[in-house]
Design an enzyme around this catalytic site. Structure first.
Site, PDB file in Angstrom:
ATOM      1  N   GLU A 146      62.031 108.089  32.239  1.00 24.35           N
ATOM      2  CA  GLU A 146      61.305 106.849  31.948  1.00 24.35           C
ATOM      3  C   GLU A 146      61.126 106.723  30.437  1.00 24.35           C
ATOM      4  O   GLU A 146      61.076 107.737  29.723  1.00 24.35           O
ATOM      5  CB  GLU A 146      59.935 106.924  32.656  1.00 24.35           C
ATOM      6  CG  GLU A 146      59.065 105.706  32.440  1.00 24.35           C
ATOM      7  CD  GLU A 146      57.859 105.655  33.383  1.00 24.35           C
ATOM      8  OE1 GLU A 146      57.683 106.598  34.183  1.00 24.35           O
ATOM      9  OE2 GLU A 146      57.106 104.672  33.311  1.00 24.35           O
ATOM     10  N   ASN A 159      56.205 103.062  35.707  1.00 25.49           N
ATOM     11  CA  ASN A 159      55.269 102.014  35.325  1.00 25.49           C
ATOM     12  C   ASN A 159      55.807 101.176  34.158  1.00 25.49           C
ATOM     13  O   ASN A 159      55.491  99.998  34.019  1.00 25.49           O
ATOM     14  CB  ASN A 159      53.920 102.626  34.937  1.00 25.49           C
ATOM     15  CG  ASN A 159      53.256 103.331  36.116  1.00 25.49           C
ATOM     16  OD1 ASN A 159      53.562 103.061  37.266  1.00 25.49           O
ATOM     17  ND2 ASN A 159      52.331 104.249  35.828  1.00 25.49           N
ATOM     18  N   GLN A 174      59.721 114.187  36.278  1.00 27.68           N
ATOM     19  CA  GLN A 174      60.882 113.565  35.691  1.00 27.68           C
ATOM     20  C   GLN A 174      61.835 114.657  35.207  1.00 27.68           C
ATOM     21  O   GLN A 174      61.740 115.776  35.723  1.00 27.68           O
ATOM     22  CB  GLN A 174      60.444 112.618  34.583  1.00 27.68           C
ATOM     23  CG  GLN A 174      59.521 111.502  35.137  1.00 27.68           C
ATOM     24  CD  GLN A 174      59.238 110.372  34.141  1.00 27.68           C
ATOM     25  OE1 GLN A 174      59.820 110.266  33.077  1.00 27.68           O
ATOM     26  NE2 GLN A 174      58.286 109.499  34.483  1.00 27.68           N
ATOM     27  N   TYR A 207      53.031 113.213  44.320  1.00 27.49           N
ATOM     28  CA  TYR A 207      52.688 114.214  43.301  1.00 27.49           C
ATOM     29  C   TYR A 207      51.542 115.059  43.841  1.00 27.49           C
ATOM     30  O   TYR A 207      50.606 114.514  44.437  1.00 27.49           O
ATOM     31  CB  TYR A 207      52.219 113.538  42.006  1.00 27.49           C
ATOM     32  CG  TYR A 207      53.306 112.760  41.295  1.00 27.49           C
ATOM     33  CD1 TYR A 207      54.267 113.406  40.531  1.00 27.49           C
ATOM     34  CD2 TYR A 207      53.358 111.365  41.382  1.00 27.49           C
ATOM     35  CE1 TYR A 207      55.267 112.687  39.868  1.00 27.49           C
ATOM     36  CE2 TYR A 207      54.352 110.637  40.727  1.00 27.49           C
ATOM     37  CZ  TYR A 207      55.297 111.304  39.976  1.00 27.49           C
ATOM     38  OH  TYR A 207      56.278 110.603  39.330  1.00 27.49           O
ATOM     39  N   ASN A 256      58.649  98.839  40.712  1.00 26.19           N
ATOM     40  CA  ASN A 256      58.092 100.183  40.806  1.00 26.19           C
ATOM     41  C   ASN A 256      56.644 100.126  41.249  1.00 26.19           C
ATOM     42  O   ASN A 256      55.847  99.364  40.672  1.00 26.19           O
ATOM     43  CB  ASN A 256      58.163 100.863  39.430  1.00 26.19           C
ATOM     44  CG  ASN A 256      57.467 102.215  39.417  1.00 26.19           C
ATOM     45  OD1 ASN A 256      57.958 103.165  40.020  1.00 26.19           O
ATOM     46  ND2 ASN A 256      56.314 102.306  38.765  1.00 26.19           N
ATOM     47  N   GLU A 257      56.299 100.923  42.250  1.00 29.39           N
ATOM     48  CA  GLU A 257      54.905 101.106  42.702  1.00 29.39           C
ATOM     49  C   GLU A 257      54.109  99.802  42.687  1.00 29.39           C
ATOM     50  O   GLU A 257      53.016  99.737  42.110  1.00 29.39           O
ATOM     51  CB  GLU A 257      54.203 102.173  41.849  1.00 29.39           C
ATOM     52  CG  GLU A 257      54.774 103.557  42.076  1.00 29.39           C
ATOM     53  CD  GLU A 257      53.978 104.687  41.423  1.00 29.39           C
ATOM     54  OE1 GLU A 257      53.087 104.411  40.606  1.00 29.39           O
ATOM     55  OE2 GLU A 257      54.260 105.848  41.750  1.00 29.39           O
ATOM     56  N   GLU A 295      60.209 109.535  43.437  1.00 29.79           N
ATOM     57  CA  GLU A 295      59.361 110.295  42.502  1.00 29.79           C
ATOM     58  C   GLU A 295      58.706 111.391  43.318  1.00 29.79           C
ATOM     59  O   GLU A 295      58.043 111.098  44.332  1.00 29.79           O
ATOM     60  CB  GLU A 295      58.289 109.415  41.851  1.00 29.79           C
ATOM     61  CG  GLU A 295      58.843 108.428  40.848  1.00 29.79           C
ATOM     62  CD  GLU A 295      57.755 107.687  40.077  1.00 29.79           C
ATOM     63  OE1 GLU A 295      56.671 108.269  39.830  1.00 29.79           O
ATOM     64  OE2 GLU A 295      57.994 106.513  39.749  1.00 29.79           O
TER      65      GLU A 295
END
Ligand code: AHR
Length: 503
Positions: free
Chosen positions: A29, A74, A351, A246, A174-175, A294
Site C-alpha cells: 500500500e 485505506n 503487507q 488481523y 477497500n473495506e 488482508e
C-alpha cells in the site's frame, strides 16, 4: 518434560481442493515506508536503474509471491490514479487522508507494474470506490488493459507502455463497511455502486476477475448481513468476495493468541455459507470464491503510531517487529487458509515490506526477514498441490475466548507433479513437546527429505537490523518414515514442515 501425543491420518484420495497459487499473494500500500524507502530508495547502494532496491526484490523473489495487491488499503479510497502516471515532474503532492501523510506520487501504477514484473508477481489492482466511482474505474481498466487506439490506452502508450498491462484481478474498493474508510457506505449503497462499477469494468474488458468487498473482520457490527446484502446486488457480476483478518496479543495471553485462528476458520465458514445462501436464493449455478486479501498479525505498532507526526512523506507507520509467537500465529493462519483451499482462491499477507511486513529495511542500510517470513516462505515453497483432509486426534485446551483448541494445528499438501508430500504443523503447547504419529499408508515408499523447525527458547524473540538471524529455521527435526507411518517430535511452541518424497 511430559510428552503429549497427536495422531494424524493423511490419505491421497481425501482431497479438500487444489491450492490456488494466489493464496501466497501479498499486499503493498502507499502507506508509511512500504513504497518510499521500502521497495523504492533511489539513493540506496542497492538501487537499480529505476530506484528499486535489488536486495528487497531478491527477498521478495525468494518468497515466490504470485500476486501483489496495490495501491491500498485505506489509501485507495482517496486516491486519484491519474496523479501517479505521466511525467514525474508534473505529478502533484497531495494530502493523504487515510494515513495523514504526504503522497508525492513519485511511484504510481506504471512503476509498480515494472516492480511487480521484477518480483515475478502479478498486480491485483484496487479501484477507488470511496471518493470516486464508475467513471474512474472504467477509465483505469481501459488505461491498463486496452491495447491501443482510444484516449486512455493511447495515454498509457504515450507514457512509455506500448503493451497493455493486462491486469486480471481487480478489487472493487477497500473495506467499504468500515466507518474509518474515506467514503464509507452502507451495504445497500456499496452493493449498488459495486454492481454498476463491475458491469462497466467488464464491458471494457470481459476477461477480468472482480473482488467485491466483504467485511473488514468478524468483529464488524454489520457482519455477515453485509455480505448477504452486497452479494444480493452483485452476485452474477463478481467472482470473489474479500475477507480481512488481523490478530494481536495486547493482553499477553499466548495460549489465547495462538487459538485465534479458530475465529479465522469461523469467519471463512460463515462467508462460504453466506455466499451459498445467496446462490440458493438466486437459484444460481455460479459459485463465489473467497479472496482473503488482508491477513496477518498487527498490534505491536498501534501505540507508537498514535505519536507519529502527521503530514510527513513516508513516516514509519505500522512497523510491527514480529516475535516468535507471532510466527506461530501466522503459521496457523496459513494452515487455516489451506484447509479451505476449495473456496479460498486468493489471499494476501498484509503487507510485504516495512508495513506489518515479513521484510524490513533500514534507510541506506540492510534488508532482513522478520520471524513471520519463514512460515509464509515455507508454505509458498512447499505448499503447492492438493490439500488433503487432515484427520487429527490430539489433546485440546480452553482459553479466554475459545474452547476445544487443538494442541496441534496441521495440514498436508501433496504435489502430483513433483511427487512431494508436505505436512505443516504448529505445536501450540506452551510447555510440552508433542509426539506426532502420522498414518501415510497411501503414500507407499515415501521417505522424509527434511524436517524444518522454527522454534526459539524465548517466545518474544525477534529479528532486528543488528540481530537479523536470531529466529531462523533449522533442519534438525527428527521426523522419520517407516512402513507408512511418520513419527516426529514437535518441540513446544514450534512451526514444523515435514517434507516427504517417494524413495
Ligand atoms: O493493511 C493496513 C490496513 O488495514 C489497510 O489499509 C486496510 O485495508 C486495513 O484496515
Amino acid at each position: 518434560m511430559a510428552a503429549r501425543n497427536a495422531r494424524m491420518v493423511v490419505d491421497k484420495d481425501f482431497r479438500i481442493g487444489k491450492v490456488d497459487d494466489r493464496i501466497y499473494g501479498s499486499f503493498i500500500e502507499h502507506l508509511g515506508r512500504a513504497i518510499y524507502r521500502g521497495i523504492y530508495e533511489p539513493d540506496h547502494p542497492e538501487a537499480d536503474e529505476q530506484g528499486f532496491r535489488k536486495d528487497v526484490l531478491e527477498l521478495v523473489r525468494r518468497l515466490r509471491v504470485p500476486i501483489v495487491r496495490y495501491p491500498g488499503g485505506n489509501f485507495v479510497s482517496g486516491y486519484n490514479w491519474e496523479d501517479g502516471v505521466g511525467p514525474r515532474e508534473k505529478r502533484p503532492r497531495r494530502l493523504e487522508l487515510a494515513w495523514k501523510s504526504i503522497e508525492t506520487n513519485e511511484i504510481g501504477l506504471n512503476e509498480f507494474v515494472d516492480w511487480a514484473r521484477k518480483a515475478n508477481s502479478q498486480v491485483m489492482l484496487a479501484v477507488n470506490l470511496g471518493t470516486r466511482g464508475v467513471d474512474e474505474a472504467r477509465n483505469l481498466v481501459e488505461y491498463c488493459n486496452h491495447p491501443a487506439g482510444t484516449y486512455w490506452s493511447d495515454l498509457r502508450r504515450s507514457h512509455g507502455y506500448e503493451q497493455p498491462h493486462n491486469i486480471k484481478v481487480w478489487c472493487l474498493g477497500n473495506e467499504m463497511d468500515g466507518p474509518w474508510q474515506i467514503g464509507h457506505k452502507t451495504a445497500q449503497e456499496y452493493g449498488r455502486l459495486a454492481a454498476e462499477t463491475a458491469r462497466v469494468m467488464k464491458m471494457v474488458d470481459p476477461t477480468i476477475e472482480l473482488v467485491v468487498c466483504g467485511s473488514s473482520g468478524t468483529g464488524m457490527r454489520t457482519f455477515p448481513e453485509w455480505e448477504a446484502t452486497v452479494l444480493e446486488h452483485t452476485y452474477e457480476l463478481v467472482d470473489y468476495i474479500s475477507l480481512h483478518t488481523y490478530y494481536g496479543n495486547p493482553e499477553n495471553d499466548t495460549a489465547n493468541f495462538l487459538a485465534k485462528t479458530m475465529d479465522m476458520d469461523r469467519f471463512i465458514r460463515t462467508v462460504v455459507a453466506t455466499c451459498d445462501y445467496v446462490k440458493a436464493k438466486k437459484h444460481s449455478k455460479k459459485t463465489i470464491y473467497l479472496s482473503h486479501d488482508e491477513w496477518n498479525v498487527w498490534f505491536h505498532s498501534h501505540e507508537g503510531d498514535r505519536k507519529v507526526k502527521p503530514w510527513q512523506v513516508a513516516p514509519p507507520l505500522l512497523e510491527d517487529i514480529y516475535t516468535m509467537e507471532d510466527a506461530l500465529t501466522v503459521g496457523a493462519m496459513i494452515i487455516t487458509l489451506l484447509k479451505h483451499a476449495d473456496r479460498v482462491k486468493i489471499a494476501c499477507l498484509a503487507q510485504l515490506v516495512n508495513v506489518i511486513a515479513p521484510i524490513m529495511t533500514e534507510k541506506g542500510g540492510k534488508a532482513w526477514a522478520q520471524t513471520i517470513c519463514y512460515p509464509f516462505m515455507h508454505a509458498s515453497l512447499y505448499g503447492r498441490g492438493f490439500v488433503l483432509q487432515p484427520v487429527v486426534n490430539c489433546p485440546v485446551y480452553d482459553t479466554k475466548d475459545f474452547t476445544d483448541v487443538p494442541v496441534v494445528e496441521s495440514v498436508a499438501v501433496a504435489n502430483e507433479e513433483t511427487g512431494a508430500l508436505t505436512i505443516f504443523a504448529v505445536n501450540r503447547d506452551l510447555a510440552d513437546v508433542v509426539l506426532l504419529e502420522c498414518d501415510v499408508r497411501s503414500f507407499e515408499g515415501y521417505r522424509v527429505v527434511e524436517h524444518i523447525v522454527l522454534e526459539h527458547e524465548d517466545i518474544k524473540a525477534t529479528n532486528t537490523a543488528t540481530n537479523p538471524f536470531n529466529v531462523v529455521p533449522h533442519s534438525n527435526g527428527n521426523a522419520r518414515a517407516d512402513g507408512g507411518r511418520i513419527t516426529a517430535t514437535l518441540p513446544r511452541l514450534s512451526w514444523n514442515v515435514i517434507r516427504l518424497q517417494k524413495a
